[in-house]
Motif scaffolding. Structure first.
Motif, PDB file in Angstrom:
ATOM      1  N   GLN A 183      56.069  66.089  81.317  1.00  0.00           N
ATOM      2  CA  GLN A 183      55.869  66.085  79.867  1.00  0.00           C
ATOM      3  C   GLN A 183      56.073  64.696  79.266  1.00  0.00           C
ATOM      4  O   GLN A 183      55.656  64.441  78.134  1.00  0.00           O
ATOM      5  CB  GLN A 183      56.824  67.080  79.211  1.00  0.00           C
ATOM      6  CG  GLN A 183      56.470  68.534  79.479  1.00  0.00           C
ATOM      7  CD  GLN A 183      57.427  69.502  78.817  1.00  0.00           C
ATOM      8  OE1 GLN A 183      58.600  69.197  78.574  1.00  0.00           O
ATOM      9  NE2 GLN A 183      56.935  70.694  78.507  1.00  0.00           N
ATOM     10  N   LYS A 184      56.692  63.805  80.032  1.00  0.00           N
ATOM     11  CA  LYS A 184      57.002  62.466  79.522  1.00  0.00           C
ATOM     12  C   LYS A 184      56.147  61.362  80.145  1.00  0.00           C
ATOM     13  O   LYS A 184      55.943  60.314  79.527  1.00  0.00           O
ATOM     14  CB  LYS A 184      58.478  62.138  79.780  1.00  0.00           C
ATOM     15  CG  LYS A 184      59.462  63.096  79.121  1.00  0.00           C
ATOM     16  CD  LYS A 184      59.357  63.058  77.608  1.00  0.00           C
ATOM     17  CE  LYS A 184      60.395  63.974  76.971  1.00  0.00           C
ATOM     18  NZ  LYS A 184      60.264  63.982  75.486  1.00  0.00           N
ATOM     19  N   LEU A 185      55.655  61.592  81.357  1.00  0.00           N
ATOM     20  CA  LEU A 185      54.835  60.583  82.023  1.00  0.00           C
ATOM     21  C   LEU A 185      53.928  61.264  83.039  1.00  0.00           C
ATOM     22  O   LEU A 185      54.191  62.379  83.468  1.00  0.00           O
ATOM     23  CB  LEU A 185      55.704  59.508  82.685  1.00  0.00           C
ATOM     24  CG  LEU A 185      56.783  59.940  83.690  1.00  0.00           C
ATOM     25  CD1 LEU A 185      56.209  60.193  85.080  1.00  0.00           C
ATOM     26  CD2 LEU A 185      57.857  58.865  83.772  1.00  0.00           C
ATOM     27  N   PRO A 186      52.827  60.598  83.426  1.00  0.00           N
ATOM     28  CA  PRO A 186      51.910  61.215  84.392  1.00  0.00           C
ATOM     29  C   PRO A 186      52.502  61.205  85.787  1.00  0.00           C
ATOM     30  O   PRO A 186      53.134  60.233  86.213  1.00  0.00           O
ATOM     31  CB  PRO A 186      50.672  60.321  84.313  1.00  0.00           C
ATOM     32  CG  PRO A 186      51.190  58.999  83.852  1.00  0.00           C
ATOM     33  CD  PRO A 186      52.350  59.286  82.940  1.00  0.00           C
ATOM     34  N   LEU A 187      52.293  62.301  86.522  1.00  0.00           N
ATOM     35  CA  LEU A 187      52.745  62.375  87.904  1.00  0.00           C
ATOM     36  C   LEU A 187      51.653  61.930  88.878  1.00  0.00           C
ATOM     37  O   LEU A 187      51.936  61.647  90.041  1.00  0.00           O
ATOM     38  CB  LEU A 187      53.183  63.797  88.247  1.00  0.00           C
ATOM     39  CG  LEU A 187      54.260  64.431  87.353  1.00  0.00           C
ATOM     40  CD1 LEU A 187      54.741  65.739  87.965  1.00  0.00           C
ATOM     41  CD2 LEU A 187      55.421  63.480  87.115  1.00  0.00           C
ATOM     42  N   SER A 188      50.417  61.887  88.404  1.00  0.00           N
ATOM     43  CA  SER A 188      49.279  61.508  89.247  1.00  0.00           C
ATOM     44  C   SER A 188      48.321  60.641  88.431  1.00  0.00           C
ATOM     45  O   SER A 188      48.464  60.509  87.213  1.00  0.00           O
ATOM     46  CB  SER A 188      48.546  62.749  89.754  1.00  0.00           C
ATOM     47  OG  SER A 188      49.417  63.626  90.446  1.00  0.00           O
ATOM     48  N   PHE A 189      47.335  60.054  89.127  1.00  0.00           N
ATOM     49  CA  PHE A 189      46.267  59.324  88.448  1.00  0.00           C
ATOM     50  C   PHE A 189      44.984  59.506  89.235  1.00  0.00           C
ATOM     51  O   PHE A 189      44.999  59.885  90.413  1.00  0.00           O
ATOM     52  CB  PHE A 189      46.602  57.839  88.290  1.00  0.00           C
ATOM     53  CG  PHE A 189      46.665  57.070  89.587  1.00  0.00           C
ATOM     54  CD1 PHE A 189      45.515  56.599  90.206  1.00  0.00           C
ATOM     55  CD2 PHE A 189      47.889  56.793  90.188  1.00  0.00           C
ATOM     56  CE1 PHE A 189      45.571  55.896  91.398  1.00  0.00           C
ATOM     57  CE2 PHE A 189      47.954  56.095  91.381  1.00  0.00           C
ATOM     58  CZ  PHE A 189      46.794  55.645  91.987  1.00  0.00           C
ATOM     59  N   VAL A 190      43.863  59.216  88.586  1.00  0.00           N
ATOM     60  CA  VAL A 190      42.577  59.221  89.278  1.00  0.00           C
ATOM     61  C   VAL A 190      41.721  58.065  88.758  1.00  0.00           C
ATOM     62  O   VAL A 190      41.742  57.751  87.564  1.00  0.00           O
ATOM     63  CB  VAL A 190      41.838  60.576  89.100  1.00  0.00           C
ATOM     64  CG1 VAL A 190      41.538  60.879  87.670  1.00  0.00           C
ATOM     65  CG2 VAL A 190      40.563  60.623  89.936  1.00  0.00           C
ATOM     66  N   PHE A 191      41.023  57.413  89.679  1.00  0.00           N
ATOM     67  CA  PHE A 191      40.074  56.351  89.349  1.00  0.00           C
ATOM     68  C   PHE A 191      38.660  56.791  89.709  1.00  0.00           C
ATOM     69  O   PHE A 191      38.446  57.472  90.720  1.00  0.00           O
ATOM     70  CB  PHE A 191      40.366  55.080  90.162  1.00  0.00           C
ATOM     71  CG  PHE A 191      41.423  54.193  89.584  1.00  0.00           C
ATOM     72  CD1 PHE A 191      41.103  53.245  88.618  1.00  0.00           C
ATOM     73  CD2 PHE A 191      42.731  54.270  90.010  1.00  0.00           C
ATOM     74  CE1 PHE A 191      42.063  52.408  88.083  1.00  0.00           C
ATOM     75  CE2 PHE A 191      43.713  53.446  89.496  1.00  0.00           C
ATOM     76  CZ  PHE A 191      43.378  52.512  88.524  1.00  0.00           C
ATOM     77  N   LYS A 192      37.710  56.390  88.888  1.00  0.00           N
ATOM     78  CA  LYS A 192      36.292  56.470  89.227  1.00  0.00           C
ATOM     79  C   LYS A 192      35.727  55.062  89.121  1.00  0.00           C
ATOM     80  O   LYS A 192      35.825  54.416  88.070  1.00  0.00           O
ATOM     81  CB  LYS A 192      35.540  57.415  88.282  1.00  0.00           C
ATOM     82  CG  LYS A 192      34.052  57.487  88.589  1.00  0.00           C
ATOM     83  CD  LYS A 192      33.322  58.470  87.653  1.00  0.00           C
ATOM     84  CE  LYS A 192      31.839  58.548  87.983  1.00  0.00           C
ATOM     85  NZ  LYS A 192      31.131  59.520  87.101  1.00  0.00           N
ATOM     86  N   ALA A 193      35.151  54.570  90.216  1.00  0.00           N
ATOM     87  CA  ALA A 193      34.599  53.218  90.239  1.00  0.00           C
ATOM     88  C   ALA A 193      33.198  53.244  90.817  1.00  0.00           C
ATOM     89  O   ALA A 193      32.817  54.172  91.534  1.00  0.00           O
ATOM     90  CB  ALA A 193      35.505  52.299  91.069  1.00  0.00           C
TER      91      ALA A 193
END
Length: 247
Positions: free
Chosen positions: A234-244
């Motif tokens: 709820q305070k910060l992202p636990l994951s990320f995703v990139f599209k390149a």
């Protein structure tokens, strides 16, 4: 730390625990308590697309694309046991992708300038040489081909919840490889900064089109009996995703 040792330790872990991870963190999921492909639509229409998954695990993300009429499908993984599970699972669903057992850093017979899309769901953080892996992925893609990958957010790896408060347990700038015990076995991982991924993409000829770091709405709306991981999410992202895109 030598790449060979890292590969040996991590391959042993995945060969021993493959059954426990069967179907875990696979499309449409990108990561832990994270928005999904059903909301993001990063892949778009994959009909007829030639696709490679790096770190394909048990094959569930390959099936996700096969179910959506993707064309030729390939999968790469360091764990033979994972690939055996993927082969069985996909065969049971009448799919026959090409599966290769190899570290993602190595030359392993994958064709160059061949794929429309290369993707990796929660596996790219295992790379021992990120720039080298991105160079290989670029070589596999056609011009203007798409590269999509997700992984654990570095802020997730730096923080813990302590008595209801979010506390830094290590420096965000510390990218050294470290040992962890998971399921009673050792794994080796770094905690790379977001800028490390962005710069490695830029250095290998990719143009970043999207970067998402967003907790799913269900977690954000939790009000009572929130566990520590949800409180963190709820305070910060636990994951990320990139599209390149390959330039």
């Amino acid at each position: 730390m030598e790449n060979k040792k890292i590969h040996e330790v991590n391959k042993t872990y995945w060969n021993m625990t493959a059954d426990d991870w069967f179907g875990v963190t696979a499309l449409p999921e990108y990561g832990v308590q994270f928005v999904t492909e059903n909301e993001l639509h990063l892949f778009g229409d994959v009909t007829g697309k030639t696709m490679l998954e790096v770190g394909c695990g048990s094959g569930h993300s390959l099936k996700y694309h096969a179910d959506r009429n993707a064309g030729e499908l390939w999968g790469l993984d360091i764990s033979q046991k994972q690939l055996e599970n993927a082969q069985r699972f996909l065969s049971e669903n009448n799919y026959s992708p090409k599966l290769i057992c190899s570290p993602m850093e190595d030359e392993c017979g994958i064709p160059q300038n061949y794929f429309d899309i290369v993707y990796s769901i929660y596996a790219m953080g295992w790379a021992t040489d990120l720039k080298k892996v991105f160079q290989r992925i670029s070589s596999y893609l056609k011009k203007d081909g798409i590269f999509i990958f997700s992984w654990k957010h570095p802020l997730h790896g730096c923080t813990i919840v302590d008595d209801g408060k979010l506390v830094f347990k290590k420096s965000y700038f510390d990218e050294e490889w470290h040992s962890q015990i998971v399921d009673g076995m050792e794994i080796l991982l770094p905690n790379r900064k977001i800028s490390t991924y962005i710069n490695a993409l830029a250095d290998t000829g990719f143009i970043v089109e999207r970067m998402i770091e967003q907790t799913d709405e269900k977690t954000l709306q939790l009000k009572e009996e929130v566990d520590d991981r949800s409180r963190k999410a709820q305070k910060l992202p636990l994951s990320f995703v990139f599209k390149a895109r390959k330039a």
